[in-house]
Design a protein around this motif. Structure first.
Motif, PDB file in Angstrom:
ATOM      1  N   SER B 176       0.403  -1.162   0.173  1.00 63.93           N
ATOM      2  CA  SER B 176       0.177  -0.548  -0.071  1.00 63.93           C
ATOM      3  C   SER B 176       1.040   1.582  -0.209  1.00 63.93           C
ATOM      4  N   GLU B 177       2.561   1.036  -0.079  1.00 70.31           N
ATOM      5  CA  GLU B 177       3.478   2.257  -0.163  1.00 70.31           C
ATOM      6  C   GLU B 177       2.836   2.747  -1.814  1.00 70.31           C
ATOM      7  N   ALA B 178       3.236   4.106  -1.102  1.00 69.51           N
ATOM      8  CA  ALA B 178       2.662   5.443  -2.820  1.00 69.51           C
ATOM      9  C   ALA B 178       3.846   4.540  -3.825  1.00 69.51           C
ATOM     10  N   TYR B 179       4.692   3.929  -3.208  1.00 68.70           N
ATOM     11  CA  TYR B 179       5.478   4.147  -4.456  1.00 68.70           C
ATOM     12  C   TYR B 179       5.138   3.163  -5.663  1.00 68.70           C
ATOM     13  N   GLU B 181       1.746   2.097  -5.562  1.00 63.28           N
ATOM     14  CA  GLU B 181       1.060   2.239  -6.304  1.00 63.28           C
ATOM     15  C   GLU B 181       0.836   3.219  -7.841  1.00 63.28           C
ATOM     16  N   ALA B 182       2.884   3.922  -7.899  1.00 60.38           N
ATOM     17  CA  ALA B 182       2.968   5.109  -8.335  1.00 60.38           C
ATOM     18  C   ALA B 182       3.564   3.361  -9.797  1.00 60.38           C
ATOM     19  N   ALA B 183       3.948   2.412  -9.051  1.00 55.98           N
ATOM     20  CA  ALA B 183       4.395   1.522 -10.291  1.00 55.98           C
ATOM     21  C   ALA B 183       3.365   0.672 -11.182  1.00 55.98           C
ATOM     22  N   ARG B 184       2.547   0.956 -10.171  1.00 61.93           N
ATOM     23  CA  ARG B 184       0.953   0.451 -10.599  1.00 61.93           C
ATOM     24  C   ARG B 184       0.194   0.895 -11.935  1.00 61.93           C
ATOM     25  N   LEU B 185       0.335   2.868 -11.683  1.00 55.67           N
ATOM     26  CA  LEU B 185      -0.163   3.710 -12.695  1.00 55.67           C
ATOM     27  C   LEU B 185       0.915   3.591 -14.025  1.00 55.67           C
ATOM     28  N   LEU B 186       1.925   3.276 -13.754  1.00 51.51           N
ATOM     29  CA  LEU B 186       3.143   3.150 -15.033  1.00 51.51           C
ATOM     30  C   LEU B 186       3.586   1.955 -15.372  1.00 51.51           C
ATOM     31  N   GLY B 187       2.001   1.051 -15.655  1.00 50.58           N
ATOM     32  CA  GLY B 187       2.156   0.162 -16.281  1.00 50.58           C
ATOM     33  C   GLY B 187       2.772  -1.374 -16.161  1.00 50.58           C
ATOM     34  N   THR B 188       3.269  -1.316 -14.424  1.00 48.93           N
ATOM     35  CA  THR B 188       3.876  -2.116 -14.068  1.00 48.93           C
ATOM     36  C   THR B 188       3.151  -3.712 -13.826  1.00 48.93           C
ATOM     37  N   HIS B 197      10.297  -4.526  -6.612  1.00 45.31           N
ATOM     38  CA  HIS B 197       9.704  -3.996  -5.429  1.00 45.31           C
ATOM     39  C   HIS B 197       9.236  -4.399  -4.274  1.00 45.31           C
TER      40      HIS B 197
END
Lengths: 314, 289, 554
Positions: B176-179, B181-188, B197
């Motif tokens: 649940s860390e922001a990084y 979530e950020a990775a999910r948004l970057l299509g990872t 991660h």
């Protein structure tokens, strides 16, 4: 709160179920014929037949399991392969010394570990703290049987304050009982004290950083109230948890302690059962201790509700 | 803006070296361990006698210049036996630690990442934890021939739940860390998120846990041998040397104490090393030691 | 403000340093006085040492980490630094009392409020149980807590943040101390609650003649509460003076910059671009969180559903910024997370360039995500601490099959765009400050060439001067690249400066939407008006350096 109770209770059922499945499969899935494993290589055909019918090994696996579970639920843990007595009776004869040992060790632990842990956290980084930490690492690292022999060498052989070995039940009087159980219980408690004092200290150190401890100090409260009323109650949950999970360790320790001090308890029974490959007996002891573990941890889960109102109002 | 002193200091501390100069106790522990490991490996070269060599003339002799730790009831050289005993302990410890991590880490990752698997897996782990370690090990050994591999598996089983729980809690904290979530948004993809991660962040705690398991395994192996249900007496281990020595405890307690001292020192050193590793990996935990 | 009597608190050349092999000074010799009945604000950005000052005064420094190395802290003429622990313990709670920032953690969760309150009397007064209880109930009433007997029997988790802070105030003022120290007491609260608490502190302070040391980072709060201000920076006192004088004519450049960085509540003149096409269109969005387990369902309990977002619709035009403002629990962040598909919306549609992306999965979702990027609130957590910056920046484009060398080139460019040295690409996140990390997070979003950027409280964790820079950066990038931005914030000042349009949310619903200039100057909904009214420091025009002459009709 009732919901919390029921939830905990319901969660304990699958745990026990998995323990049972595991114990059941342990024998059946071990490579080779279980009957041969139990009877040994030199067993005659008729011996093997007896064991097979005794354990129901000739049925299909699922059928065996259903019968076995059915019997368990009725309190039937099977019959010893050696003495042909119901195992539950054999266990009943031996459970007294083991429980006494565990309870006395547990009591010693709570009396010593909690104050040690609290003081260590309070005098963090000072001499007392260091001493408690060294003691606790030692407690972890020195096996129970070594501690046992050191205690025997010092207190029983050298100073002759306690008997070297043996056990007297409580029914023969409190004095003789305590006299004989003191050294084994102390040896057994050594790991447990290490474990609980370490957790108490860690948990207290964390809580002492909390804002509400600062608030308590800002009110001008004395250290005793800050430590015991404000901090220890909040630190209680992790401490209780470790007391619960450490119970499995305590039982492991009992087996060894009984061997060192020649206490006629379950530990000795289990070692004898292994040497005689009396599988129904081993199985029953494992199931019962696991059941006890689950029960104790259930009680501890419920006690969270007493210490923490947030659990109560969930 | 809770300016507790800790948050004021944190960035400054972090910029420092990740490893401070180790405490003298840690250095000493590593030294003891290295000595035990090297003498264990080189036992065939270093041992003055064959560990199984019987000598009826030399039974139960106290320490002297030829037999540094004396001899046992069969006249075997205690020093050589203790040297050889190190090999089994170290091997069992190593095997158990590696085995536990190899089994526990994937299970922990699965449990933490896939909620559908979590419930059942964790109940199974609870079940495994409910069985006292020694009893489980005894049962496993009772069913199979007590060899090195069996003993390792028997000791591994009760240690696995700890690893699974640790990895799982770590994964749940980090997913649940922001990084992440950020990775999910970057299509990872999920697999890549786990690989890149999540997994690396479990390495530190795993190394620490591994050393604790190493110590615990040596302890359990010794207990099993001591109870007579471990590796057979034809191979000397610290546990079975003590088991044989206890019969003569009244005559010569050193038959028990020599292996006991080495065994305790070894476990103590590993635990001290584990604590030091934990402190250096997580400065926040330093105060807890 | 009487200056004839001696000060209640007098800090002289106070020095505090860290303990350790390499001690560093946290306070480098600061001095100030607080006179009877006066409210003095210590204001400064993070790391200025303002909170440490309050802890020294209370003799609550964490003794393993910090210690006072010089100077004097005189409370009624008595030096706290040289007093015995027993003496300072007697003073704490009786002569000086403190309120902390986090009402959520400042009360002990396992003890009843009543007991925690009574402890103050137990520690300092000899009173019967009955008198104590009566005194507690009276104290609760004096801080306007509803139903004091109920509060008395409650545990902290049963109270709201504002109520807990009232309890803290009651506790602090129970024995009528001469000095009250308030360390960011309203920072964790919503603006409307903040206003109530500030009013309460001011009122009680007037009634009792208490002197107050008020610590804050927010100049708006300073305007509302202070008599005098001390500006601190990196352990040094920059300047001090009566609040209006200092705000109107700051002497140091630092204070000038600080004041200049505060965003104005009045939005700039709107730019007309109604004809731009709609990039993102959201209609009938709802999100329900179901609380309940399989077990409680078996036991016949209905699931408890919480509507975090209720029927929200909006349109975002190309090149425009839409602000979503509201207090905590308004559902503004949930809207952002649903738009990003980090949460699944329970109902409603979301068209990105005409394509409904509210339920797509897999490869389709991956394609859509490229056009939507997000900047998170906490720059400390949005970058993986174990990975060098370059790797974090490359992660997205690599997923979409770009060439590594090409990405590297673009990463260097983007770093310059966001105002960072490309040298930093090989460094790790912890080697950057919070503001720099937020720039990196923006760079990471830009490398994906998005059409829409969703910024969720993207400047809330930053100091005001850094906040202004990051806001400028976001606005510049939006203009240069003709991006659309969804900007979620609780701060009306920030919204006023960066948003073209504003949508006000309350309890999951949209209460008002329109051009920023209109909504913020002529709110039609009562809630919007209340929000604007509660904005701290709205009576002062920071740009002009004088009081706002014409108070807008609320």
């Amino acid at each position: 709160m009732i919901q919390y109770f029921v939830k905990r209770l319901v969660m304990a059922i699958p745990v026990m179920f998995f323990v049972a499945v595991f114990v059941f499969l342990l024998l059946r899935l071990t490579p080779g014929d279980p009957a041969v494993i139990i009877a040994g290589d030199q067993a005659t055909q008729s011996q093997l037949e007896t064991i097979r019918s005794n354990l129901g090994l000739d049925e299909p696996l699922l059928g065996q399991f259903v019968t076995w579970m059915g019997n368990l639920l009725q309190g039937d843990f099977g019959v010893s392969l050696i003495s042909q007595q119901p195992v539950i009776e054999l266990i009943g004869q031996r459970v007294g010394p083991t429980l006494s040992l565990a309870v006395v060790a547990m009591a010693m632990t709570l009396v010593m570990a909690l104050p040690l842990g609290v003081m260590a956290a309070w005098r963090h980084g000072r001499l007392l703290d260091r001493a408690v930490m060294i003691f606790s690492v030692l407690g972890f690292s020195v096996p129970v049987f070594v501690t046992g022999y050191v205690l025997i060498a010092i207190f029983a052989v050298h100073f002759q304050l306690f008997p070297v070995q043996g056990y007297k039940p409580l029914s023969e009087g409190l004095g003789p009982f305590l006299h004989r159980i003191f050294l084994p219980a102390l040896a057994l408690a050594s790991i447990y004290i290490a474990l609980v004092s370490r957790m108490t200290r860690a948990s207290m150190l964390e809580i002492l950083q909390e804002d509400y401890v600062r608030t308590a100090r800002a009110k001008g409260l004395g250290e005793k109230i800050v430590l015991f009323r404000h901090a220890l109650r909040n630190a209680a949950i992790p401490i209780l948890t470790i007391v619960g999970t450490g119970f499995a360790m305590l039982i492991s320790g009992v087996v060894v302690t009984e061997s060192v001090f020649n206490v006629p308890g379950l530990g000795r029974l289990v070692v004898d059962a292994v040497l005689a490959r009396d599988y129904p007996l081993i199985q029953a002891i494992i199931l019962l201790t696991a059941g006890l573990y689950v029960l104790i941890n259930l009680l501890i889960d419920l006690s969270y509700a007493l210490t923490d109102p947030r659990v109560r109002y969930q | 803006m809770t300016l507790s002193a800790a948050s004021v200091l944190a960035p400054r501390q972090r910029r420092g070296l990740p490893f401070r100069r180790p405490h003298w106790l840690t250095t000493l522990a590593v030294l003891v361990l290295v000595i035990i490991i090297i003498t264990g490996i080189l036992a065939p070269l270093l041992a003055p006698f064959e560990p199984t060599e019987l000598n009826s003339m030399m039974r139960l002799k106290p320490s002297d210049t030829t037999h540094w730790m004396g001899t046992d009831s069969y006249g075997r050289d205690m020093f050589s036996r203790v040297l050889y005993g190190a090999r089994i302990s170290l091997l069992v410890g190593f095997g158990t630690a590696i085995g536990c991590l190899a089994v526990g880490m994937p299970l922990g990752l699965i449990s933490g990442w896939f909620p559908w698997a979590d419930g059942v897996l964790m109940r199974i782990m609870d079940g495994l934890m409910a069985i006292p370690g020694i009893l489980l090990a005894i049962a496993v050994v009772a069913l199979t021939k007590a060899g090195l591999v069996t003993v390792i598996i028997a000791i591994m089983l009760p240690e696995i739940p700890q690893v699974v729980r640790l990895v799982r809690s770590r994964v749940i904290a980090i997913r649940s860390e922001a990084y992440v979530e950020a990775a999910r948004l970057l299509g990872t993809s999920s697999t890549r998120i786990i690989w890149r991660h999540l997994l690396p962040s479990t390495f530190g705690p795993m190394i620490v846990q591994g050393t604790y398991i190493y110590a615990a395994a040596i302890l359990t192996e010794a207990a099993l041998s001591f109870l007579g249900v471990g590796i057979g007496t034809e191979t000397p281990t610290w546990g079975n040397i003590m088991a044989e020595g206890r019969l003569y405890f009244a005559i010569n307690p050193w038959l028990v104490f020599w292996p006991a001292i080495v065994l305790s020192l070894c476990i103590l050193s590993i635990n001290i090393l584990g604590d030091a590793l934990r402190d250096s990996l997580d400065p926040k935990m330093k105060s807890r030691r | 403000m009487t200056t004839t009597s001696s000060p209640v608190l007098s800090v002289r050349d106070l020095r505090v340093a860290t303990i350790g092999s390499r001690p560093s000074e946290i306070l480098k010799g600061i001095s100030f006085d607080i006179n009877p009945g006066e409210v003095v604000c210590l204001v400064g950005e993070s790391g200025s040492g303002k909170s440490v000052t309050s802890l020294v005064t209370m003799d609550l420094l964490p003794e393993q980490e910090l210690r006072a190395t010089g100077g004097e802290v005189l409370l009624n003429g008595e030096d706290i630094l040289r007093a015995t622990p027993a003496r300072t313990k007697a003073l704490r709670g009786a002569e000086m009392a403190m309120i902390f920032q986090e009402p959520m953690t400042a009360l002990n969760p396992v003890l009843r409020i009543g007991l925690q309150m009574e402890e103050v009397y137990m520690a300092h007064r000899d009173m019967s149980a009955r008198d104590r209880r009566a005194a507690v109930l009276e104290a609760f009433a004096s801080v306007q807590l509803p139903d004091p007997p109920r509060i008395y029997d409650s545990y902290p988790h049963q109270l709201s943040g504002g109520q807990r802070q009232r309890v803290m105030i009651a506790m602090a003022l129970a024995l009528k101390p001469r000095l009250l120290i308030a360390d960011e007491p309203t920072t964790a609260l919503d603006v409307t609650t903040q206003k109530q608490i500030l009013t309460l502190i001011r009122q009680l302070q007037d009634e009792n003649g208490t002197s107050v040391l008020f610590i804050t980072h927010d100049m708006g709060v300073v305007v509302d509460i202070a008599d005098r201000v001390c500006v601190m920076r990196k352990g040094e006192m920059m300047e001090s003076g009566p609040v209006r004088e200092l705000l109107a004519a700051p002497k140091t450049d630092y204070t000038k910059d600080l004041l200049a960085a505060i965003p104005s509540l009045t939005p700039p003149e709107p730019v007309e671009s109604e004809d731009a096409d709609i990039v993102l269109s959201v209609s009938g969005f709802s999100k329900e969180f179901r609380l309940g387990s399989a077990l409680s369902r078996i036991m016949g309990r209905a699931d408890h559903a919480v509507r975090a977002v209720d029927d929200v619709s909006f349109r975002l035009r190309r090149g425009r910024t839409l602000g979503i403002v509201g207090e905590s629990g308004s559902g503004k962040s949930t809207v952002a997370r649903c738009v990003m598909r980090l949460e699944e919306p329970s109902a409603g549609a979301m068209l990105l360039d005409g394509q409904d992306i509210s339920h797509i999965q897999g490869a389709e979702l991956m394609r859509a995500r490229q056009r939507l990027q997000m900047v998170f609130q906490d720059p400390n957590r949005s970058l993986n601490p174990r990975i060098p910056i370059l790797e974090s920046l490359c992660e997205g484009p690599l997923n979409y099959g770009r060439d590594r060398a090409e990405i590297r080139e673009r990463a260097v460019e983007i770093m310059e765009t966001v105002g960072l040295d490309p040298e930093g690409l090989s460094r790790y996140p912890h080697q950057f400050s919070g503001g720099q990390r937020q720039r990196i997070a923006i760079a990471r979003a830009l490398l994906m060439d998005p059409e829409v950027i969703v910024a969720d409280e993207a400047v809330s964790a930053l100091d005001v001067s850094v906040q202004a820079q990051v806001l400028d950066l976001l606005d510049r990038i939006r203009r240069e690249r003709n991006l659309s931005m969804l900007f979620i914030t609780h701060d009306l000042r920030v919204a006023a400066q960066i948003c073209d349009d504003v949508m006000v949310m309350q309890k999951g619903k949209v209460v008002e939407m329109g051009p920023a200039s209109e909504v913020l100057s002529n709110p039609r909904h009562a809630y919007t008006a209340a929000l604007i009214d509660a904005a701290p420091g709205r009576s002062w025009d920071f740009e002009a350096g004088r009081p706002v002459t014409e108070v807008q009709p609320a």
